[in-house]
Write a protein that holds these residues in place. Structure first.
Motif, PDB file in Angstrom:
ATOM      1  N   PRO A   1       0.809  -1.222   0.000  1.00  0.00           N
ATOM      2  CA  PRO A   1       0.000   0.000   0.000  1.00  0.00           C
ATOM      3  C   PRO A   1       0.848   1.282   0.000  1.00  0.00           C
ATOM      4  O   PRO A   1       0.397   2.305  -0.487  1.00  0.00           O
ATOM      5  CB  PRO A   1      -0.811  -0.098   1.286  1.00  0.00           C
TER       6      PRO A   1
ATOM      7  N   GLN B   1      -2.416   7.368   4.401  1.00  0.00           N
ATOM      8  CA  GLN B   1      -2.324   5.907   4.349  1.00  0.00           C
ATOM      9  C   GLN B   1      -2.079   5.334   5.745  1.00  0.00           C
ATOM     10  O   GLN B   1      -2.704   4.360   6.143  1.00  0.00           O
ATOM     11  CB  GLN B   1      -1.197   5.481   3.405  1.00  0.00           C
TER      12      GLN B   1
ATOM     13  N   ASP C   1      -6.446   2.916  -0.737  1.00  0.00           N
ATOM     14  CA  ASP C   1      -5.085   3.108  -1.242  1.00  0.00           C
ATOM     15  C   ASP C   1      -4.865   4.588  -1.538  1.00  0.00           C
ATOM     16  O   ASP C   1      -5.103   5.055  -2.649  1.00  0.00           O
ATOM     17  CB  ASP C   1      -4.888   2.254  -2.492  1.00  0.00           C
ATOM     18  N   HIS C   2      -4.404   5.326  -0.549  1.00  0.00           N
ATOM     19  CA  HIS C   2      -4.178   6.764  -0.714  1.00  0.00           C
ATOM     20  C   HIS C   2      -2.933   7.053  -1.556  1.00  0.00           C
ATOM     21  O   HIS C   2      -2.882   8.056  -2.261  1.00  0.00           O
ATOM     22  CB  HIS C   2      -4.053   7.444   0.645  1.00  0.00           C
TER      23      HIS C   2
END
Length: 174
Positions: free
Chosen positions: A106, A130, A138-139
Motif C-alpha cells: 500500500p 495511508q 489506497d491513498h
C-alpha cells in the motif's frame, strides 16, 4: 471494473502537431466525457491533451518524439490493479518518474530523476493518510495522479478546468 486510462499533456506545440506525431486525426465529433478510445482537448491551463481509454500505451520512444521541442507530462492510471504512474519529459528527454503499484504494498512508491516542486508535499500528505486510515483505501495510488493534476490542472476522473461541455474531440488512427 475501474478506469484504465492514460493522459498525455503537451505544452509548446499545437494540437494538430501533437495529433500528427501520435498518429491520429480529428473526426469533428465531440463528447462531454472522454469515452472513445482516443480523444483530444485543448485545456484552458495551456496544455494540449490526449486522453487514451484502454488504448495501447506509448513507449518511451514515442514519448520522446512527442516531447520534441515541447514539455510533456504523462499519467497512466489502472484502477483494476491499483497502479499509477506519472512522468515528465522535455525536448525528448525523460526528467522524472513517480510510480505506485499497490500489488507491491500500500505504501509502494518509486521515483527516479528529480520530481517537480510539489511532489514532496503530495507524497507526505498521502503517506500520512495511508498510515492514519484503518480502511483498505489506497491513498498512495493518488500520488502520481495528484502530481500530474497539480502541474496541468487535469485529473482523469474530473471535468477539464473551465469546461464548456463536449470538450473532447474524438480522434481516430491515421
Amino acid at each position: 471494473m475501474g478506469f484504465r486510462i492514460a493522459l498525455i499533456a503537451v505544452r509548446g506545440i499545437d494540437a494538430d502537431t501533437l495529433y500528427e506525431r501520435y498518429g491520429v486525426r480529428r473526426t469533428g465529433q465531440h463528447e462531454e466525457i472522454a469515452e472513445s478510445p482516443v480523444c483530444g482537448a485543448t485545456v484552458s491551463t495551456g496544455w494540449e491533451l490526449l486522453y487514451l481509454n484502454d488504448y495501447p500505451r506509448p513507449h518511451s520512444e514515442a514519448l520522446a518524439e512527442l516531447s520534441a521541442n515541447s514539455e510533456l507530462l504523462f499519467c497512466d492510471v489502472n484502477e483494476t490493479c491499483m497502479s499509477s504512474f506519472a512522468t515528465g519529459w522535455e525536448n525528448g528527454v525523460e526528467k522524472w518518474i513517480v510510480f505506485h503499484d499497490a500489488q507491491q504494498s500500500p505504501a509502494h512508491l518509486v521515483t527516479d530523476g528529480e520530481p517537480p516542486d510539489g511532489y514532496v508535499a503530495i507524497r507526505d500528505a498521502k503517506l500520512r493518510e495511508q498510515a492514519d486510515d484503518d480502511d483498505d483505501v489506497d491513498h498512495v495510488f493518488d500520488v502520481p495522479i495528484d502530481l500530474f493534476a497539480s502541474l496541468t490542472g487535469i485529473r482523469y476522473d474530473m471535468e477539464l478546468p473551465n469546461s464548456a461541455g463536449k470538450d473532447y474531440e474524438i480522434l481516430e488512427p491515421v
